[in-house]
Design a protein around this motif. Structure first.
Motif, PDB file in Angstrom:
ATOM      1  N   GLN A   1       0.802  -1.221   0.000  1.00 22.62           N
ATOM      2  CA  GLN A   1       0.000   0.000   0.000  1.00 22.62           C
ATOM      3  C   GLN A   1       0.837   1.274   0.000  1.00 22.62           C
ATOM      4  OE1 GLN A   1      -3.380   0.266   2.904  1.00 22.62           O
ATOM      5  NE2 GLN A   1      -2.170   1.931   3.786  1.00 22.62           N
ATOM      6  N   ASP A   2       1.909   1.308   0.790  1.00 19.93           N
ATOM      7  CA  ASP A   2       2.651   2.550   1.001  1.00 19.93           C
ATOM      8  C   ASP A   2       4.113   2.528   0.568  1.00 19.93           C
ATOM      9  OD1 ASP A   2       0.412   3.845   2.192  1.00 19.93           O
ATOM     10  OD2 ASP A   2       0.799   2.775   4.061  1.00 19.93           O
ATOM     11  N   VAL A   3       4.764   1.379   0.738  1.00 20.64           N
ATOM     12  CA  VAL A   3       6.204   1.324   0.471  1.00 20.64           C
ATOM     13  C   VAL A   3       6.500   1.230  -1.029  1.00 20.64           C
ATOM     14  CG1 VAL A   3       8.318   0.001   0.825  1.00 20.64           C
ATOM     15  CG2 VAL A   3       6.728   0.362   2.730  1.00 20.64           C
ATOM     16  N   GLU A   4       5.840   0.321  -1.705  1.00 18.76           N
ATOM     17  CA  GLU A   4       6.107   0.149  -3.133  1.00 18.76           C
ATOM     18  C   GLU A   4       5.913   1.438  -3.926  1.00 18.76           C
ATOM     19  OE1 GLU A   4       3.965  -3.193  -4.649  1.00 18.76           O
ATOM     20  OE2 GLU A   4       4.876  -4.579  -3.217  1.00 18.76           O
ATOM     21  N   PRO A   5       4.832   2.199  -3.690  1.00 24.50           N
ATOM     22  CA  PRO A   5       4.686   3.469  -4.423  1.00 24.50           C
ATOM     23  C   PRO A   5       5.799   4.468  -4.126  1.00 24.50           C
ATOM     24  CG  PRO A   5       2.583   2.792  -3.500  1.00 24.50           C
ATOM     25  CD  PRO A   5       3.622   1.890  -2.908  1.00 24.50           C
ATOM     26  N   ALA A   6       6.300   4.473  -2.871  1.00 29.47           N
ATOM     27  CA  ALA A   6       7.379   5.398  -2.506  1.00 29.47           C
ATOM     28  C   ALA A   6       8.669   5.052  -3.243  1.00 29.47           C
ATOM     29  CB  ALA A   6       7.602   5.375  -0.997  1.00 29.47           C
ATOM     30  N   VAL A   7       8.985   3.765  -3.322  1.00 34.08           N
ATOM     31  CA  VAL A   7      10.191   3.330  -4.032  1.00 34.08           C
ATOM     32  C   VAL A   7      10.023   3.555  -5.532  1.00 34.08           C
ATOM     33  CG1 VAL A   7      11.690   1.369  -4.552  1.00 34.08           C
ATOM     34  CG2 VAL A   7      10.755   1.646  -2.247  1.00 34.08           C
ATOM     35  N   GLN A   8       8.847   3.275  -6.050  1.00 34.06           N
ATOM     36  CA  GLN A   8       8.580   3.501  -7.470  1.00 34.06           C
ATOM     37  C   GLN A   8       8.796   4.962  -7.845  1.00 34.06           C
ATOM     38  OE1 GLN A   8       4.749   2.109  -8.864  1.00 34.06           O
ATOM     39  NE2 GLN A   8       4.816   3.411 -10.689  1.00 34.06           N
TER      40      GLN A   8
END
Length: 304
Positions: A279-286
């Motif tokens: 929910q939160d980590v993958e979008p930040a790294v992307q």
């Protein structure tokens, strides 16, 4: 499923052609460290969204944790699922034996770094080890990268300031590059021009004039390690000069950890951490990966 030698050679030949095209067209591959499945998904989503070619890379720590064959299979699975142009780099391989295993596992890019494992390695030891890896890479056609010196820093968030007078002592020189490439036969030279592993309190500064001199000294591909924390204008200039591979790790790890910490604070009763990561980590790294791909001029350059 393991690839056949024929498939590996085909992939390596394509990677080699694409590096040449990057040089000609003035863009660079982003080499993004693969820490886990979430990181890989973030890289793939960024690459798919921007139609950009990417490298994912693992160093010995990730190899020990996940295994070479598992990394190869996972990358191939996501490459097909997301429809992206993606290759694997074995980063900072500490020994000839480890580098050979990466070649045999079908990695298209191999970085042999004897001085990382032994800071006191002699020039002769580094050259001989690199030559041996270059010779073994002929099995598949994998591109071999190396450097004639220890490269400082670490893939962490540092609190100390950058001592440029100290790191200038290990800057690459045009003559040194020319001699090292001739002695080893490498495909890619890891240049030191102010880049430094890790994220620091102040932005990094790259010596672009030195980079131009290095570019003129040899026809070898040039890579930049330690790209995290570097203002984007340096990258945009570097690819114009002729850099074709730039490594990013710490910026991604910082985004990963800070996003996870914030998510845990906002969701104190949620024990499915994997859910929060999606929910939160993958979008930040992307978001980090996307910004770098823009800086590297790689947007729209994928060949599928």
């Amino acid at each position: 499923m393991p690839q056949s030698l024929e498939e590996i050679r085909k992939n390596c030949a394509q990677a080699r052609r694409r590096m040449q095209q990057a040089r000609q067209q003035k863009w660079a591959f982003g080499a993004f460290n693969l820490d886990d499945q979430a990181t890989l998904k973030a890289i793939c989503r960024a690459a798919a969204k921007l139609r950009a070619p990417v490298l994912v890379e693992v160093s010995q720590g990730e190899v020990d944790d996940m295994g070479l064959e598992n990394v190869r299979d996972m990358v191939d699975n996501y490459k097909e699922e997301y429809g992206v142009e993606m290759y694997i780099n074995l980063d900072h391989s500490p020994s000839v034996e480890a580098a050979k295993k990466g070649i045999e596992a079908g990695f298209e890019f191999i970085h042999i770094d004897i001085s990382q494992a032994n800071h006191d390695a002699t020039d002769e030891e580094i050259i001989n080890a690199t030559r041996e890896v270059v010779a073994h890479a002929k099995l598949t056609g994998a591109l071999v990268e190396s450097e004639p010196h220890y490269f400082g820093g670490s893939s962490n968030v540092h609190k100390e300031k950058i001592d440029y007078e100290e790191i200038k002592k290990t800057f690459s020189t045009p003559q040194g590059m020319k001699e090292f490439v001739a002695a080893t036969g490498i495909d890619t030279f890891a240049a030191a021009i102010g880049n430094l592993h890790g994220k620091y309190p102040v932005p990094k500064k790259l010596d672009l004039q030195l980079l131009a001199e290095l570019r003129a000294a040899s026809n070898c591909n040039i890579s930049l390690h330690g790209g995290s924390g570097t203002p984007g204008h340096y990258f945009r200039s570097a690819v114009t000069i002729g850099v074709t591979k730039i490594n990013i790790n710490s910026d991604m790890r910082y985004a990963y950890r800070t996003a996870l910490e914030k998510s845990l604070q906002k969701n104190p009763n949620e024990y499915s951490v994997a859910k929060l990561i999606t929910q939160d980590v993958e979008p930040a790294v992307q978001k980090v990966v996307e910004a770098k791909l823009h800086d590297f001029g790689a947007v729209g350059k994928a060949r599928l």
